[in-house]
Design an enzyme around this catalytic site. Structure first.
Site, mmCIF file in Angstrom:
data_model
loop_
_atom_site.group_PDB
_atom_site.id
_atom_site.type_symbol
_atom_site.label_atom_id
_atom_site.label_comp_id
_atom_site.label_asym_id
_atom_site.label_seq_id
_atom_site.Cartn_x
_atom_site.Cartn_y
_atom_site.Cartn_z
ATOM 1 N N SER A 7 3.245 -2.978 -20.411
ATOM 2 C CA SER A 7 3.599 -3.557 -18.903
ATOM 3 C C SER A 7 2.002 -3.768 -18.598
ATOM 4 O O SER A 7 0.876 -3.335 -19.054
ATOM 5 C CB SER A 7 3.926 -2.274 -18.118
ATOM 6 O OG SER A 7 3.181 -1.242 -18.135
ATOM 7 N N GLU A 9 -0.865 -4.664 -15.035
ATOM 8 C CA GLU A 9 -0.921 -4.603 -13.435
ATOM 9 C C GLU A 9 -1.820 -5.924 -13.275
ATOM 10 O O GLU A 9 -2.800 -6.400 -13.685
ATOM 11 C CB GLU A 9 -1.704 -3.413 -13.193
ATOM 12 C CG GLU A 9 -2.140 -3.458 -11.772
ATOM 13 C CD GLU A 9 -2.925 -2.249 -11.403
ATOM 14 O OE1 GLU A 9 -2.288 -1.161 -11.302
ATOM 15 O OE2 GLU A 9 -4.073 -2.100 -11.348
ATOM 16 N N ASP A 101 -5.671 4.607 -1.437
ATOM 17 C CA ASP A 101 -7.154 4.559 -1.083
ATOM 18 C C ASP A 101 -7.524 4.236 0.410
ATOM 19 O O ASP A 101 -7.121 3.357 1.084
ATOM 20 C CB ASP A 101 -7.953 3.933 -1.992
ATOM 21 C CG ASP A 101 -8.015 4.097 -3.398
ATOM 22 O OD1 ASP A 101 -7.775 5.450 -3.759
ATOM 23 O OD2 ASP A 101 -8.060 3.419 -4.129
ATOM 24 N N TYR A 139 -3.677 11.470 -13.254
ATOM 25 C CA TYR A 139 -5.036 11.603 -13.613
ATOM 26 C C TYR A 139 -5.374 12.565 -14.602
ATOM 27 O O TYR A 139 -5.354 13.876 -14.681
ATOM 28 C CB TYR A 139 -5.724 11.963 -12.065
ATOM 29 C CG TYR A 139 -5.365 10.967 -11.310
ATOM 30 C CD1 TYR A 139 -6.095 9.991 -10.897
ATOM 31 C CD2 TYR A 139 -4.320 11.121 -10.330
ATOM 32 C CE1 TYR A 139 -5.910 9.110 -9.789
ATOM 33 C CE2 TYR A 139 -4.036 10.199 -9.280
ATOM 34 C CZ TYR A 139 -4.529 9.243 -9.073
ATOM 35 O OH TYR A 139 -4.624 8.245 -8.122
ATOM 36 N N PHE A 210 -16.837 1.238 -11.933
ATOM 37 C CA PHE A 210 -15.461 1.772 -11.577
ATOM 38 C C PHE A 210 -15.294 3.038 -12.106
ATOM 39 O O PHE A 210 -14.506 3.685 -11.221
ATOM 40 C CB PHE A 210 -14.631 0.713 -12.132
ATOM 41 C CG PHE A 210 -13.236 0.564 -11.688
ATOM 42 C CD1 PHE A 210 -13.089 1.310 -10.315
ATOM 43 C CD2 PHE A 210 -12.353 0.024 -12.334
ATOM 44 C CE1 PHE A 210 -11.612 1.523 -9.989
ATOM 45 C CE2 PHE A 210 -11.020 0.242 -11.947
ATOM 46 C CZ PHE A 210 -10.613 0.956 -10.737
ATOM 47 N N HIS A 259 0.186 0.808 -20.521
ATOM 48 C CA HIS A 259 0.175 -0.094 -19.212
ATOM 49 C C HIS A 259 -1.159 -0.669 -19.071
ATOM 50 O O HIS A 259 -2.119 0.247 -19.285
ATOM 51 C CB HIS A 259 0.413 0.749 -17.788
ATOM 52 C CG HIS A 259 0.524 0.038 -16.656
ATOM 53 N ND1 HIS A 259 1.483 -0.694 -16.344
ATOM 54 C CD2 HIS A 259 -0.640 -0.028 -15.603
ATOM 55 C CE1 HIS A 259 0.998 -1.321 -15.102
ATOM 56 N NE2 HIS A 259 0.081 -0.829 -14.705
#
Length: 288
Positions: A7, A9, A101, A139, A210, A259
Site C-alpha cells: 500500500s 501513502e 499533529d 510506533y 525527519f 506500507h
C-alpha cells in the site's frame, strides 16, 4: 516466497505542478495493485480541504481503493464527522484515524473544546457511524510525546479496543525494531494486523531530520553509508538496497503487508517493490 501485498501513502497537492506530480505517482504505482492508498492531512489540519479533494479525485478516477486520513485537530466533533460522512457518501470506506499533529509552534496538541480529545474517541465514533475500515498509527519506537514504548503499546491496544481494524507503523531503519515491537504487541494481547511503514530514502539529509523529529533511531552505519554514497553519486542504489534488504528480512519473519511512504516520488518505491517481486499486473484505466 510470495511477494508482499503493498500500500502507498500520498500527500495532497498544493499547486498545479504538485497535482501533476501526484497523478504521475499514481500512474507509476497503480499497476502494482496496492491494497489501498492513503492521502494525508497536513500538520494542524492545514490540508483538510485539499485532502478531501484529492481523495475524491483519486477514488473517482483511478480505480484505487483510497483511504482518507482524518484527524482530531482544530475541528469540532460535528465538523470531523461531517467530513467522514462526505467520504462515506462518495463511496470511500477506508479511514486512517489519527489524533494529528498540532500546528507548528502551538505548544503541543490541545483538543478543540467541542472536538475529540484523542484518536480513540474518533475511532469509536467512526465505528458507530458506518461500515468503515479503520486504520491507526503505531510506533515501534517511542512517540516523542510518550513516556516509553510501553505507553505506545497501551495506546495501540486502546485504539484496537475502540474499533480499529489495522495499524500502520511509523517508519524505522532496522527490521529488528519492527519485529521486537510486534513481539511486545503480541505479548500485550494485540492480535490484529500491524503493517510496517517503509520510508524509501530520496534525500538523506531530509530523511535524517525527519527521523530525528519523530523519534526514529538513525544507525551510525546508515549515516556513514549515505554520506559515502552521496559522494559517489549512488544514493538511489543504496536506498533501494537498504529498503529491499530490510523488507526481505521482515518477509522472512512472516510479514505479508508493507506500507510505503512515497512523498509523491514514486520511482524508488516502484524499484523496491519490483525487487521484492511486486510487479505490474494491470494498467491504470484511462480517465474520460
Amino acid at each position: 516466497m510470495a511477494a508482499p501485498r503493498v500500500s502507498f501513502e500520498f500527500f495532497p497537492p498544493k499547486t498545479l505542478e504538485a497535482s501533476f506530480r501526484l497523478w504521475d505517482t499514481v500512474q507509476t504505482l497503480a499497476p502494482l495493485q496496492p491494497r489501498f492508498v492513503s492521502v494525508t492531512y497536513g500538520a494542524g489540519g492545514t490540508t483538510r480541504t485539499l485532502t478531501r479533494e484529492a481523495v475524491g479525485t483519486l477514488h473517482g478516477s483511478s480505480g484505487l481503493n483510497v483511504a482518507a486520513h482524518l484527524t482530531c485537530v482544530n475541528a469540532t466533533r460535528a465538523e470531523t464527522m461531517a467530513i467522514a460522512d462526505e467520504f462515506h457518501a462518495a463511496g470511500v470506506r477506508e479511514i486512517v484515524a489519527l489524533r494529528g499533529d498540532a500546528p507548528k509552534d502551538s505548544g503541543g496538541f490541545k483538543p478543540h473544546p467541542e472536538g475529540f480529545k484523542d484518536s480513540c474517541e474518533l475511532i469509536a465514533a467512526l465505528k458507530e457511524r458506518g461500515d468503515f475500515t479503520i486504520r491507526v498509527g503505531a510506533y515501534p519506537e517511542a512517540h516523542p510525546e510518550a513516556a516509553d514504548t510501553s505507553a505506545d503499546i497501551d495506546w495501540l491496544k486502546r485504539k484496537f479496543d475502540a474499533g480499529a481494524d489495522e495499524a500502520i507503523t511509523q517508519f524505522f531503519f532496522s527490521a529488528d525494531t519492527f519485529l521486537r515491537f510486534r513481539d511486545r504487541c503480541a505479548a500485550a494481547g494485540i492480535d490484529k494486523p500491524i503493517i510496517p511503514g517503509i520510508f524509501p530514502i530520496e534525500n538523506w539529509s531530509g530523511a535524517r531530520r525527519f527521523a530525528q523529529s519523530c523519534g526514529t533511531t538513525v544507525p551510525d552505519w546508515l549515516n556513514s553509508a549515505f554520506e559515502t554514497a552521496e559522494r559517489d553519486g549512488r544514493s538511489d542504489l543504496l536506498a533501494i538496497a537498504v529498503a529491499t534488504e530490510m523488507c526481505s528480512t521482515l518477509m522472512d519473519h512472516g510479514v505479508e503487508d508493507l506500507h510505503f511512504y512515497t512523498l509523491n516520488r514514486p520511482e524508488l518505491t516502484r524499484d523496491i517493490c519490483h525487487a521484492l517481486g511486486v510487479t505490474p499486473r494491470v494498467e491504470l484505466r484511462d480517465v474520460a
